[in-house]
Design a protein around this motif. Structure first.
Motif, PDB file in Angstrom:
ATOM      1  N   VAL A 160     -25.332   9.840 -16.318  1.00 53.58           N
ATOM      2  CA  VAL A 160     -24.116  10.604 -16.607  1.00 53.58           C
ATOM      3  C   VAL A 160     -24.485  11.861 -17.396  1.00 53.58           C
ATOM      4  O   VAL A 160     -24.013  12.961 -17.102  1.00 53.58           O
ATOM      5  CB  VAL A 160     -23.077   9.746 -17.362  1.00 53.58           C
ATOM      6  CG1 VAL A 160     -21.892  10.584 -17.803  1.00 53.58           C
ATOM      7  CG2 VAL A 160     -22.612   8.581 -16.492  1.00 53.58           C
ATOM      8  N   GLN A 161     -25.356  11.713 -18.388  1.00 52.49           N
ATOM      9  CA  GLN A 161     -25.793  12.867 -19.182  1.00 52.49           C
ATOM     10  C   GLN A 161     -26.478  13.904 -18.290  1.00 52.49           C
ATOM     11  O   GLN A 161     -26.203  15.092 -18.398  1.00 52.49           O
ATOM     12  CB  GLN A 161     -26.746  12.421 -20.297  1.00 52.49           C
ATOM     13  CG  GLN A 161     -27.166  13.554 -21.208  1.00 52.49           C
ATOM     14  CD  GLN A 161     -26.008  14.127 -21.987  1.00 52.49           C
ATOM     15  OE1 GLN A 161     -25.339  13.412 -22.711  1.00 52.49           O
ATOM     16  NE2 GLN A 161     -25.746  15.410 -21.837  1.00 52.49           N
ATOM     17  N   THR A 204     -16.272  18.058 -19.101  1.00 49.67           N
ATOM     18  CA  THR A 204     -16.431  17.348 -20.370  1.00 49.67           C
ATOM     19  C   THR A 204     -15.072  16.998 -20.952  1.00 49.67           C
ATOM     20  O   THR A 204     -14.865  15.882 -21.442  1.00 49.67           O
ATOM     21  CB  THR A 204     -17.264  18.189 -21.357  1.00 49.67           C
ATOM     22  OG1 THR A 204     -18.562  18.402 -20.791  1.00 49.67           O
ATOM     23  CG2 THR A 204     -17.406  17.493 -22.700  1.00 49.67           C
ATOM     24  N   GLU A 205     -14.125  17.925 -20.883  1.00 49.59           N
ATOM     25  CA  GLU A 205     -12.783  17.635 -21.375  1.00 49.59           C
ATOM     26  C   GLU A 205     -12.135  16.532 -20.539  1.00 49.59           C
ATOM     27  O   GLU A 205     -11.487  15.632 -21.078  1.00 49.59           O
ATOM     28  CB  GLU A 205     -11.912  18.891 -21.371  1.00 49.59           C
ATOM     29  CG  GLU A 205     -10.575  18.661 -22.037  1.00 49.59           C
ATOM     30  CD  GLU A 205      -9.770  19.920 -22.279  1.00 49.59           C
ATOM     31  OE1 GLU A 205      -8.595  19.771 -22.660  1.00 49.59           O
ATOM     32  OE2 GLU A 205     -10.293  21.032 -22.087  1.00 49.59           O
ATOM     33  N   PRO A 258     -22.666  23.934 -13.914  1.00 46.14           N
ATOM     34  CA  PRO A 258     -22.529  25.303 -14.404  1.00 46.14           C
ATOM     35  C   PRO A 258     -21.653  25.292 -15.664  1.00 46.14           C
ATOM     36  O   PRO A 258     -20.795  24.411 -15.817  1.00 46.14           O
ATOM     37  CB  PRO A 258     -21.817  26.047 -13.269  1.00 46.14           C
ATOM     38  CG  PRO A 258     -21.857  25.145 -12.095  1.00 46.14           C
ATOM     39  CD  PRO A 258     -22.114  23.759 -12.584  1.00 46.14           C
ATOM     40  N   GLU A 259     -21.852  26.235 -16.540  1.00 45.05           N
ATOM     41  CA  GLU A 259     -21.187  26.217 -17.844  1.00 45.05           C
ATOM     42  C   GLU A 259     -19.665  26.118 -17.750  1.00 45.05           C
ATOM     43  O   GLU A 259     -19.049  25.340 -18.476  1.00 45.05           O
ATOM     44  CB  GLU A 259     -21.596  27.444 -18.669  1.00 45.05           C
ATOM     45  CG  GLU A 259     -21.444  27.249 -20.151  1.00 45.05           C
ATOM     46  CD  GLU A 259     -22.173  26.018 -20.707  1.00 45.05           C
ATOM     47  OE1 GLU A 259     -21.549  25.318 -21.534  1.00 45.05           O
ATOM     48  OE2 GLU A 259     -23.321  25.743 -20.332  1.00 45.05           O
ATOM     49  N   ASP A 260     -19.032  26.884 -16.847  1.00 44.45           N
ATOM     50  CA  ASP A 260     -17.566  26.836 -16.759  1.00 44.45           C
ATOM     51  C   ASP A 260     -17.091  25.457 -16.314  1.00 44.45           C
ATOM     52  O   ASP A 260     -16.089  24.939 -16.798  1.00 44.45           O
ATOM     53  CB  ASP A 260     -17.018  27.927 -15.841  1.00 44.45           C
ATOM     54  CG  ASP A 260     -17.472  27.780 -14.395  1.00 44.45           C
ATOM     55  OD1 ASP A 260     -18.593  27.307 -14.146  1.00 44.45           O
ATOM     56  OD2 ASP A 260     -16.685  28.161 -13.503  1.00 44.45           O
ATOM     57  N   PHE A 278     -13.240   2.157 -10.068  1.00 46.60           N
ATOM     58  CA  PHE A 278     -11.853   2.408 -10.453  1.00 46.60           C
ATOM     59  C   PHE A 278     -11.559   3.902 -10.469  1.00 46.60           C
ATOM     60  O   PHE A 278     -10.683   4.376  -9.763  1.00 46.60           O
ATOM     61  CB  PHE A 278     -11.550   1.771 -11.811  1.00 46.60           C
ATOM     62  CG  PHE A 278     -10.138   1.975 -12.265  1.00 46.60           C
ATOM     63  CD1 PHE A 278      -9.071   1.593 -11.469  1.00 46.60           C
ATOM     64  CD2 PHE A 278      -9.866   2.538 -13.495  1.00 46.60           C
ATOM     65  CE1 PHE A 278      -7.754   1.785 -11.877  1.00 46.60           C
ATOM     66  CE2 PHE A 278      -8.558   2.728 -13.919  1.00 46.60           C
ATOM     67  CZ  PHE A 278      -7.500   2.356 -13.115  1.00 46.60           C
ATOM     68  N   ILE A 279     -12.298   4.659 -11.266  1.00 41.57           N
ATOM     69  CA  ILE A 279     -12.097   6.113 -11.364  1.00 41.57           C
ATOM     70  C   ILE A 279     -13.460   6.786 -11.263  1.00 41.57           C
ATOM     71  O   ILE A 279     -14.443   6.286 -11.792  1.00 41.57           O
ATOM     72  CB  ILE A 279     -11.447   6.497 -12.711  1.00 41.57           C
ATOM     73  CG1 ILE A 279     -10.032   5.956 -12.811  1.00 41.57           C
ATOM     74  CG2 ILE A 279     -11.445   8.014 -12.911  1.00 41.57           C
ATOM     75  CD1 ILE A 279      -9.388   6.170 -14.170  1.00 41.57           C
ATOM     76  N   SER A 280     -13.492   7.919 -10.587  1.00 40.13           N
ATOM     77  CA  SER A 280     -14.679   8.774 -10.575  1.00 40.13           C
ATOM     78  C   SER A 280     -14.221  10.209 -10.758  1.00 40.13           C
ATOM     79  O   SER A 280     -13.083  10.555 -10.427  1.00 40.13           O
ATOM     80  CB  SER A 280     -15.441   8.652  -9.246  1.00 40.13           C
ATOM     81  OG  SER A 280     -15.949   7.357  -9.081  1.00 40.13           O
ATOM     82  N   ILE A 281     -15.125  11.033 -11.269  1.00 40.08           N
ATOM     83  CA  ILE A 281     -14.852  12.462 -11.395  1.00 40.08           C
ATOM     84  C   ILE A 281     -16.050  13.226 -10.834  1.00 40.08           C
ATOM     85  O   ILE A 281     -17.178  12.743 -10.896  1.00 40.08           O
ATOM     86  CB  ILE A 281     -14.559  12.889 -12.848  1.00 40.08           C
ATOM     87  CG1 ILE A 281     -15.700  12.513 -13.796  1.00 40.08           C
ATOM     88  CG2 ILE A 281     -13.235  12.300 -13.318  1.00 40.08           C
ATOM     89  CD1 ILE A 281     -15.514  12.991 -15.237  1.00 40.08           C
ATOM     90  N   ALA A 282     -15.765  14.391 -10.260  1.00 41.62           N
ATOM     91  CA  ALA A 282     -16.856  15.156  -9.661  1.00 41.62           C
ATOM     92  C   ALA A 282     -16.546  16.641  -9.687  1.00 41.62           C
ATOM     93  O   ALA A 282     -15.401  17.053  -9.539  1.00 41.62           O
ATOM     94  CB  ALA A 282     -17.088  14.707  -8.222  1.00 41.62           C
TER      95      ALA A 282
END
Length: 151
Positions: free
Chosen positions: A7-8, A23-24, A15-17, A69-73
């Motif tokens: 994950v890290q 992260t939020e 990319p920074e943006d 259950f949940i994923s983010i990408a």
């Protein structure tokens, strides 16, 4: 605090943006997700799963994997939130759609379990926090098992 090294690495590669928004999004999920889910890399993205310690059967498609259950990408043109609960629970889906529409920011861009955010400055973090808080690992397991039963 990100515990899983994968994950890290995922977040470090953004990319920074996108890193700021992702992260939020991660923080909102971690701070609102009921106790019992675990953060892992699942299907190449950060995911929140029911661990084998709570559901030894694992995911029916591959029992070696924990129940997703949940994923983010961070995709090429959007940030995605994959929430299996809204795919399996029409009441939860209706609640989310109704609440999203009340925000009046942008039109909801959604597939079966995928919510796409093309404008990262308009991600409804508070609403996502409410969404992820609505299902415990135990209620997700019960709904998942019910969905697997042949009619």
């Amino acid at each position: 605090m990100i515990k899983d090294k994968g994950v890290q690495q995922y977040f470090n590669s953004l990319p920074e943006d996108r890193k700021v928004a992702m992260t939020e999004l991660r923080d909102v999920i971690v701070n609102n997700l009921p106790e019992g889910f675990e953060e892992v890399i699942s299907y190449g993205m950060p995911g929140y799963v029911v661990p084998h310690s709570l559901f030894p059967q694992g995911y029916h498609c591959d029992p070696k994997l924990p129940l997703p259950f949940i994923s983010i990408a961070s995709q090429k043109n959007f940030i995605a939130l994959y929430h299996m609960g809204i795919y399996a629970d029409n009441t939860l889906l209706k609640w989310f759609v109704d609440e999203y529409e009340k925000l009046g920011k942008t039109k909801l861009d959604m597939g079966k379990s995928c919510i796409r955010f093309k404008k990262i400055d308009q991600i409804p973090f508070k609403l996502i926090g409410e969404l992820v808080s609505k299902m415990t690992p135990q209620s997700w397991i019960a709904l998942y098992k019910k969905q697997l039963r042949p009619s």
